[in-house]
Structures are given as C-alpha cells and as structure tokens.
Enzyme design. Structure first.
Site, mmCIF file in Angstrom:
data_model
loop_
_atom_site.group_PDB
_atom_site.id
_atom_site.type_symbol
_atom_site.label_atom_id
_atom_site.label_comp_id
_atom_site.label_asym_id
_atom_site.label_seq_id
_atom_site.Cartn_x
_atom_site.Cartn_y
_atom_site.Cartn_z
ATOM 1 N N ASP A 8 0.840 -1.129 0.053
ATOM 2 C CA ASP A 8 0.058 -0.031 -0.146
ATOM 3 C C ASP A 8 1.011 1.125 0.167
ATOM 4 O O ASP A 8 2.068 1.162 0.320
ATOM 5 C CB ASP A 8 -1.019 -0.031 1.311
ATOM 6 C CG ASP A 8 -1.803 1.012 1.419
ATOM 7 O OD1 ASP A 8 -2.555 1.409 0.433
ATOM 8 O OD2 ASP A 8 -1.743 2.006 2.411
ATOM 9 N N LEU A 9 0.402 2.463 -0.274
ATOM 10 C CA LEU A 9 1.141 3.905 -0.350
ATOM 11 C C LEU A 9 0.724 4.492 0.598
ATOM 12 O O LEU A 9 1.528 4.680 1.411
ATOM 13 C CB LEU A 9 0.998 4.063 -1.828
ATOM 14 C CG LEU A 9 1.363 3.334 -3.063
ATOM 15 C CD1 LEU A 9 0.913 4.174 -4.527
ATOM 16 C CD2 LEU A 9 2.903 3.013 -2.776
ATOM 17 N N ASP A 10 -0.368 5.310 0.506
ATOM 18 C CA ASP A 10 -0.822 6.337 1.537
ATOM 19 C C ASP A 10 -1.140 5.837 2.713
ATOM 20 O O ASP A 10 -1.884 4.766 3.101
ATOM 21 C CB ASP A 10 -2.246 7.048 0.753
ATOM 22 C CG ASP A 10 -2.020 7.715 -0.290
ATOM 23 O OD1 ASP A 10 -0.969 8.509 -0.493
ATOM 24 O OD2 ASP A 10 -3.051 7.598 -1.022
ATOM 25 N N ASP A 56 -1.821 -0.384 5.791
ATOM 26 C CA ASP A 56 -2.121 0.097 7.109
ATOM 27 C C ASP A 56 -3.612 0.177 7.566
ATOM 28 O O ASP A 56 -3.981 0.274 8.707
ATOM 29 C CB ASP A 56 -1.749 1.800 7.050
ATOM 30 C CG ASP A 56 -2.854 2.610 6.258
ATOM 31 O OD1 ASP A 56 -3.685 3.230 6.753
ATOM 32 O OD2 ASP A 56 -2.584 2.521 4.963
#
Length: 230
Positions: free
Chosen positions: A10-12, A179
């Site tokens: 995941d990124l954000d 997250d």
C-alpha cells in the site's frame, strides 16, 4: 518469517501520511480558484469544497474505485455551479495532481522501501492516485496496480489476485503490507495472502500475521530474519 517470495505494498499512510497532503491540496486548489475563478473560490472555500466532494462521491457509487474521476467531477461541478468555465477543470486538476505527489515519507520509509526492493520484487497496490514516477520511486517496483485502472478497489480479493498474477506468484507466497484494517488486512486475508499490518502499538493479537509500527521496523525485522536463515 514464513516463506515470502514477493510483496504487495500500500502507499498512502503506509509510506507517507496522507492528511498533510490532503490539506495542501485543498489550500492549493482554493488559491488557484481565487486567481482564476473568483466566484468559484467564494462559493466553495475548502470546507464547502469538501462537502461538495462528499456529495459527488455519494452520487457516484459506481466510481468508488476511481479517485481521479471523482476529483475531476468535483472540480467540474464547482465550476459549473459557480457559473465559471468548466474548461478550467483541466488546469485545476493539474494543480491538484502536482500537490498530490509532493509527499513526505515517514521516517526511514524510503530507505526501507529500497531495502525490500533489493531482496524481493515489489508491486504497489493502492486505491489512491499517487504517481510513483513523479514521486521518484517508480524504479523500485516491478509492477503497479491501481484501483482505478483495475476497476475495483481493496478490499476486493480480485485486485489482490491480479497483483499476485503480475508478480507470478501464488497468493500464499506474496506478503501484503498496508495500514488499513479493512482494505489491507481483511482484503489480503480474503485473497489468501499473508499480511503485515502497519499501525502504532498496542498490538492486537491474531489480527494479522505481522504487526509493526512502521515500514522501517518491518524492513529491519525482515533483513534480520533473512540473515538468520541464510
């Protein structure tokens, strides 16, 4: 650690916090409207623009996976409702996209990303619209999967399976790191993948295969485990 042959990431809010980016986006768009469409800025200050965006999202459940289209529709709606030229939307979106990719990594996250990329193939797996090349980390990923391009968003297991297929690995051999409890943890588990939940302590027993405060902490533990197994 169990056998891991590849990683989806995941990124954000995993590599960088999104909240400060979101705040800068709204400030930048408002300043742009003040210069190029004063009536739009008057009718839609940041709080009103956020309300309008929520209305657009609610009106288009079929676009829940496409953050880019929803943002463009919001800009177009603001211009139209304020009597401005909707053709300005392209330039306004360009301002959004520039700020969208001005990120600040969590401490140690970029170094952790480089460490992991040196050991295993990485695939980004995001519901958002960050541009890895604009950010400067595109070269660290062998593949990229975005909800907009795929047509469905996490936690839909299909998007996880698609990422695994791009990596050429079975889901049980691909670790997903993220997250969000619903989108990342539950989504990866539904897809049959091991998962690392990045979130601040305290730990929640049995929720995920691994839990760490940060990607940097995970990378340190991963490298130690690899060295021990070597």
């Amino acid at each position: 650690m169990q056998t891991i042959r590849a990683i989806t990431l995941d990124l954000d809010d995993t590599l960088w916090p999104f909240a400060p980016i979101g705040a800068r986006i709204e400030q930048t768009l408002h300043a742009w409207f003040e210069t190029h469409s004063a009536e739009t800025a008057r009718m839609f200050p940041p709080a009103a623009m956020q309300t309008l965006r929520e209305q657009v999202v609610e009106a288009h459940p079929d676009l829940a996976h496409d953050m880019t289209r929803l943002r463009k529709l919001t800009i177009e709606r603001a211009l139209k409702d304020s009597g401005a030229d909707v053709a300005l939307a392209a330039d306004a979106y360009a301002q959004f996209f520039m700020v969208r990719n001005q990120i600040e990594f969590y401490a140690g996250a970029r170094e952790a990303l480089e460490t992991l990329a040196a050991h295993l193939p990485l695939c980004s797996l995001s519901n958002g619209n960050a541009d890895l090349d604009a950010i400067g980390i595109g070269h660290l990923f062998v593949s990229r999967v975005g909800a907009r391009e795929f047509g469905a968003a996490k936690p839909d297991p299909r998007i996880f399976h698609h990422a695994c297929s791009l990596l050429g690995e079975a889901p049980e051999n691909v670790l997903h790191i993220g997250d969000d409890l619903a989108a990342d943890v539950h989504g990866a588990q539904a897809a049959g993948m091991p998962v690392c939940w990045i979130h601040p302590a305290p730990r929640q027993a049995g929720v995920a295969d691994y839990q760490f405060d940060s990607l940097a902490d995970f990378a340190d533990a991963f490298v130690r485990a690899r060295s021990k197994d070597a």
